[in-house]
Design an enzyme around this catalytic site. Structure first.
Site, PDB file in Angstrom:
ATOM      1  N   THR A 148      11.537  -6.554 -11.524  1.00  0.00           N
ATOM      2  CA  THR A 148      10.955  -7.857 -11.850  1.00  0.00           C
ATOM      3  C   THR A 148       9.734  -8.107 -10.980  1.00  0.00           C
ATOM      4  O   THR A 148       9.794  -7.951  -9.760  1.00  0.00           O
ATOM      5  CB  THR A 148      11.995  -8.971 -11.650  1.00  0.00           C
ATOM      6  OG1 THR A 148      13.093  -8.694 -12.526  1.00  0.00           O
ATOM      7  CG2 THR A 148      11.419 -10.339 -11.965  1.00  0.00           C
ATOM      8  N   ASN A 205      -8.050   3.898   8.589  1.00  0.00           N
ATOM      9  CA  ASN A 205      -7.505   2.740   9.293  1.00  0.00           C
ATOM     10  C   ASN A 205      -7.597   2.857  10.804  1.00  0.00           C
ATOM     11  O   ASN A 205      -7.565   1.862  11.505  1.00  0.00           O
ATOM     12  CB  ASN A 205      -6.043   2.526   8.888  1.00  0.00           C
ATOM     13  CG  ASN A 205      -5.223   3.797   8.982  1.00  0.00           C
ATOM     14  OD1 ASN A 205      -5.548   4.803   8.361  1.00  0.00           O
ATOM     15  ND2 ASN A 205      -4.165   3.759   9.763  1.00  0.00           N
ATOM     16  N   GLY A 246       0.799  -1.212   0.000  1.00  0.00           N
ATOM     17  CA  GLY A 246       0.000   0.000   0.000  1.00  0.00           C
ATOM     18  C   GLY A 246       0.839   1.272   0.000  1.00  0.00           C
ATOM     19  O   GLY A 246       0.520   2.243  -0.702  1.00  0.00           O
ATOM     20  N   CYS A 249       1.049   1.534  11.959  1.00  0.00           N
ATOM     21  CA  CYS A 249       2.235   1.968  11.231  1.00  0.00           C
ATOM     22  C   CYS A 249       3.082   2.933  12.036  1.00  0.00           C
ATOM     23  O   CYS A 249       4.243   3.134  11.726  1.00  0.00           O
ATOM     24  CB  CYS A 249       1.823   2.582   9.900  1.00  0.00           C
ATOM     25  SG  CYS A 249       0.851   1.425   8.931  1.00  0.00           S
ATOM     26  N   GLY A 261      -1.951  -6.119  -0.288  1.00  0.00           N
ATOM     27  CA  GLY A 261      -2.215  -7.543  -0.149  1.00  0.00           C
ATOM     28  C   GLY A 261      -2.354  -8.021   1.287  1.00  0.00           C
ATOM     29  O   GLY A 261      -3.272  -8.763   1.612  1.00  0.00           O
TER      30      GLY A 261
HETATM   31  N1  PLP Z   1      -2.974   3.073   3.834  1.00  0.00           N
HETATM   32  C1  PLP Z   1      -3.734   2.660   4.856  1.00  0.00           C
HETATM   33  C2  PLP Z   1      -5.099   3.229   5.047  1.00  0.00           C
HETATM   34  C3  PLP Z   1      -3.253   1.692   5.746  1.00  0.00           C
HETATM   35  O1  PLP Z   1      -4.013   1.265   6.752  1.00  0.00           O
HETATM   36  C4  PLP Z   1      -1.946   1.169   5.537  1.00  0.00           C
HETATM   37  C5  PLP Z   1      -1.352   0.217   6.493  1.00  0.00           C
HETATM   38  O2  PLP Z   1      -1.587   0.288   7.675  1.00  0.00           O
HETATM   39  C6  PLP Z   1      -1.204   1.617   4.434  1.00  0.00           C
HETATM   40  C7  PLP Z   1      -1.753   2.575   3.608  1.00  0.00           C
HETATM   41  C8  PLP Z   1       0.140   1.074   4.129  1.00  0.00           C
HETATM   42  O3  PLP Z   1       0.032  -0.185   3.501  1.00  0.00           O
HETATM   43  P1  PLP Z   1       1.265  -1.215   3.490  1.00  0.00           P
HETATM   44  O4  PLP Z   1       1.417  -1.727   4.886  1.00  0.00           O
HETATM   45  O5  PLP Z   1       0.835  -2.294   2.535  1.00  0.00           O
HETATM   46  O6  PLP Z   1       2.460  -0.500   3.002  1.00  0.00           O
END
Ligand code: PLP
Length: 396
Positions: free
Chosen positions: A242, A156, A69, A342, A205
């Site tokens: 790749t 999130n 993401g 995060c 994913g």
């Molecule tokens: N965007 C949102 C709303 C998310 O909740 C997250 C992950 O917590 C991300 C982006 C980042 O995705 P990734 O962990 O696949 O890099």
């Protein structure tokens, strides 16, 4: 073993995704090679791409595979900004809300600091929903100077589902491409790329039950993006490197299953979520953050996922610290989150709570998030409800 009330961070991988990964990972082959082995890998990759596209209402050529993401958000925001600005130097504005994920917000900040972008912040209401009037005004103010708009599909932390189609329609009226971060939305609520109108859409994913390490940016065919990674020109030249045919196969299997189960799961998880919310309401001194799935005008119940993610509960508990709460639940065998996984590990106040009107830094530090997903059970919820006393102002 601890019970996971933290599915929004990463749910357990789906067996179908692991099987698909293992099957494809055993095959040799670079999908870009021209020999028969390479062509076989390419065939597998293209079949995965078709399945991913079909699950989210996109055309296969619109699927740009990424590592996840964060990379998809970066490619969209940087890519749209640079392409739009290359076409017209005056396009510097980026219209966005304050509740976007750091993958979007920090990218906007970076473009402001280094490339002359201008951040145009649109307020959200008490539930975290974008103020569509302010959104329309921000776009109408200087459309010719606006590079892009970006609005996440679902938040999130506090679970707010945004009116993405309406926001995209407004952006399109002004000729401004809109990105949407649908990382928390795909598989949780209905997501239809073509039907909702954004220029680009990010998905991840591992939030859907694929292994960590794969995601996608959907890019409408009429939209041009400047690539972030340069090299072999894979993925429509938008993402060199790749491509992992095995991770693509895993993503295809996961997204297909998640989307097929979406409506049933929304109902099942929505009912479990509402049990937790009812128990939270009974604690006293604890505030649910984000919307409820009720019509604000009539108070009538709405299907789970209409306004709030079916598996999300988020609370603010004045006087408590998010980390202390998290450790308390941890001791009780429950995996929870202080908010954004995060930024977990760094005790920062939630930027999402701070973006809500009238919230203080103390509120933004006194948070706890419980999220449900495909392996959640009634027993998980009963265990959580039994432990909610920890949220009481006097509860230790
Ligand atoms: N965007 C949102 C709303 C998310 O909740 C997250 C992950 O917590 C991300 C982006 C980042 O995705 P990734 O962990 O696949 O890099």
């Amino acid at each position: 073993k601890a019970r996971s009330l933290d599915h929004a961070a990463t749910p357990p991988p789906r067996p179908v995704a692991l099987t698909a990964f293992a099957g494809a990972a055993g095959e040799v082959g670079n999908p870009a090679s021209l020999h028969a082995t390479g062509r076989r890998a390419k065939l597998g990759l293209e079949e995965s791409r078709e399945r991913i596209a079909a699950a989210v209402g996109a055309h296969p050529s619109e699927v740009v595979l990424t590592s996840g993401g964060t990379e998809a958000d970066n490619l969209a925001v940087q890519g749209l900004f640079r392409a739009r600005r290359a076409a017209d130097r005056g396009r510097t504005r980026i219209v966005h809300t304050g509740i976007e994920h750091h993958a979007v917000l920090d990218t906007v900040d970076w473009l402001v600091a280094h490339e002359g972008a201008e951040s145009v912040l649109v307020p959200v209401d008490d539930d975290g929903a974008v103020d569509l009037g302010a959104w329309a005004a921000a776009l109408a103010e200087a459309p010719h100077r606006t590079a892009l708009a970006t609005l996440m599909w679902a938040n999130n932390e506090i679970g707010t589902v945004q009116p993405v189609a309406e926001a995209a329609r407004i952006a399109a009226q002004h000729g401004v491409p809109m990105h949407t971060d649908a990382v928390q939305a795909v598989g949780a609520v209905p997501v239809d790329f073509a039907g909702s109108g954004p220029a680009t859409l990010a998905l991840s994913g591992h939030k859907l039950g694929a292994p960590v390490g794969v995601g996608a940016l959907l890019v409408r065919r009429d939209v041009s993006l400047e690539p972030v990674a340069h090299g072999g020109g894979q993925e429509r030249r938008l993402r060199s490197g790749t491509v992992s045919a095995a991770l693509a196969a895993a993503l295809a299997a996961a997204v297909e299953e998640a989307v097929a189960e979406q409506s049933g799961e929304a109902e099942r998880l929505g009912a479990l979520r509402d049990e937790v919310i009812a128990a939270v309401d009974a604690v006293g001194g604890v505030t649910l953050t984000g919307p409820r799935d009720v019509d604000p005008a009539t108070g009538e119940r709405l299907p789970a996922g209409t306004r709030r993610l079916p598996g999300n509960v988020h609370v603010t508990v004045p006087g408590k610290s998010a980390d202390a709460l998290l450790f308390g639940f941890d001791m009780a065998g429950l995996d929870t989150s202080s908010g954004s996984a995060c930024t977990a590990g760094v005790a920062e106040p939630s930027h999402v709570v701070l973006a809500l009107p009238g919230r203080t830094e103390a509120d933004a530090r006194a948070t706890q998030r419980f999220t449900l997903g495909h392996t959640s059970t009634a027993e998980d919820v009963a265990a959580l409800v039994g432990a909610l006393g920890r949220l009481r102002p006097s509860g230790r």
